[in-house]
Write a protein that holds these residues in place. Structure first.
Motif, PDB file in Angstrom:
ATOM      1  N   HIS A 103       0.894  -1.076  -0.118  1.00 57.65           N
ATOM      2  CA  HIS A 103      -0.050   0.119   0.080  1.00 57.65           C
ATOM      3  C   HIS A 103       1.092   1.257  -0.012  1.00 57.65           C
ATOM      4  N   ALA A 158      -0.434   5.216   1.370  1.00 62.11           N
ATOM      5  CA  ALA A 158      -1.586   4.171   1.710  1.00 62.11           C
ATOM      6  C   ALA A 158      -2.860   5.024   2.343  1.00 62.11           C
ATOM      7  N   ARG A 180      -3.660  -4.472   7.998  1.00 60.56           N
ATOM      8  CA  ARG A 180      -2.670  -3.584   7.655  1.00 60.56           C
ATOM      9  C   ARG A 180      -1.433  -3.694   8.454  1.00 60.56           C
ATOM     10  N   GLY A 209      -0.901  -4.761   3.186  1.00 64.34           N
ATOM     11  CA  GLY A 209      -2.523  -5.029   3.490  1.00 64.34           C
ATOM     12  C   GLY A 209      -3.033  -6.303   2.820  1.00 64.34           C
TER      13      GLY A 209
END
Length: 388
Positions: free
Chosen positions: A235, A268, A363, A382
């Motif tokens: 991410h 992200a 995450r 993630g």
């Protein structure tokens, strides 16, 4: 043109130990790489390029080892790139590999980092002679102990915080079969009773010297669709550096670390790290760096990192688990230590971290630093693709 999404589909580690005398450096890296390929259910022929990293060559006394490791890594006739950013190199190596995929230069890349410290002496390698530095105690701890003292003075932290971190991480390591140190009899009292090496850093608050390697298979969206198991998706990732010394440098919370984290969070879409991130694998070679990095990475306000540690927030069953694998305090093949943090974050969001898995981790942040708190590398992975 948008970036190609990057997925982690295979992860391999060696068992990290004080001395792997049963294998050469080539055998060590081959072991980790083979496990990563097996995890992705790929063969050497499926790899387009190899990106390798390690700490300074004098740690083993083998100059430019990447040249003779091409055979062991299936890189003959393929692009092979070496990365070096001191202790953060494992993280930087993974990011270079990821960027090759994001830029659509390659589709599937094997990235690997290693260290075989038993073949040299990293502590004395890090002890520069006069006149190049002041006559501090040997090793990296002599350099970082001053910064720990500055953290304690600035934040008002009690001197028990490092003990709590060391005890937590060594207990977490008992759940990780790859960790170097498995101290089944570890207690808070045992940590306190261990010898003082660099005041306030005790022996049990320091990282070991390990032999080991870590490898990952990174691929594009099409490669992820063919993977046998759900991947970890990148991410955000970033590297930053600053000089070792300059007027106004903040060793307790380096600006390069703050800038690196801010870039990763921006990519992200992270606005509240404490709320939005489920688990953290951070580079903590000396126990006091957990509360320091909790502040640097914006999980705590300035001066408040130690309070999270003391409250158990960073415990495996806490609100923000930190170093679920046992961290660098429990295994430290220096060149690979940063990549292990990245790989362990990926294992968490894939739900494949075994006994040290955080329930529901979606995450996770992987963090590495090196040099005189001057090189930083981080990625956030993630369980879902970044555009979902």
């Amino acid at each position: 043109m948008s970036k190609e999404p990057v997925a982690v589909t295979g992860i391999g580690q060696t068992r990290h130990v004080a001395a792997r005398r049963d294998v050469s450096i080539a055998g060590l890296v081959r072991e980790a790489a083979t496990r990563a390929l097996q995890g992705a259910e790929l063969t050497w022929a499926d790899i387009d390029a190899v990106v390798i990293g390690k700490a300074p060559d004098f740690f083993e006394g083998v100059m430019m080892p990447e040249l003779y490791l091409a055979d062991a890594l299936g890189a003959v006739g393929k692009p092979l790139l070496r990365v070096h950013t001191a202790g953060s190199v494992g993280g930087s190596t993974a990011l270079v590999a990821a960027n090759l995929i994001a830029a659509r230069v390659h589709r599937t890349v094997l990235t690997l980092a290693f260290e075989k410290q038993s073949e040299s002496n990293a502590m004395w390698g890090l002890s520069l002679p006069i006149p190049f530095q002041q006559p501090l105690l040997a090793g990296a701890g002599g350099f970082f102990a001053l910064h720990v003292r500055a953290c304690m003075r600035r934040s008002g932290a009690p001197d028990t915080i490092g003990v709590l971190v060391a005890h937590k991480d060594r207990r977490n390591a008992l759940k990780n079969p790859y960790a170097h140190l498995h101290e089944h009899d570890i207690t808070l009292e045992k940590v306190v009773a261990s010898p003082m090496l660099w005041d306030p850093i005790r022996y049990s608050e320091t990282c070991p010297s390990s032999d080991g390697a870590c490898a990952m298979v990174l691929t594009d969206r099409a490669g992820a669709a063919r993977a046998p198991r759900p991947p970890a998706w990148l991410h955000g990732g970033a590297m930053r550096s600053e000089p070792t010394l300059f007027a106004g440098k903040d060793f307790v919370s380096p600006q390069a670390g703050k800038c690196c984290a801010a870039d990763v969070y921006r990519q992200a879409g992270i606005t509240d790290p404490r709320r939005d991130i489920d688990a953290v694998e951070m580079y903590v070679p000396f126990s006091w760096y957990e509360p320091m990095w909790l502040e640097n990475l914006r999980f705590a306000a300035p001066g408040g990192g130690w309070k999270l540690t003391e409250a158990g927030v960073a415990a495996l069953d806490g609100d923000l688990p930190v170093n679920m694998s046992g961290g660098v305090l429990s295994a430290n093949p220096i060149g690979a230590s940063g990549m292990i943090r990245f790989a362990e974050a990926a294992l968490q969001v894939r739900g494949r971290a075994g006994d040290h898995q955080v329930d529901g981790a979606r995450r996770a942040l992987g963090h590495a630093y090196g040099g005189g708190s001057q090189f930083f590398a981080m990625w956030l992975v993630g369980s879902e693709p970044p555009d979902s």
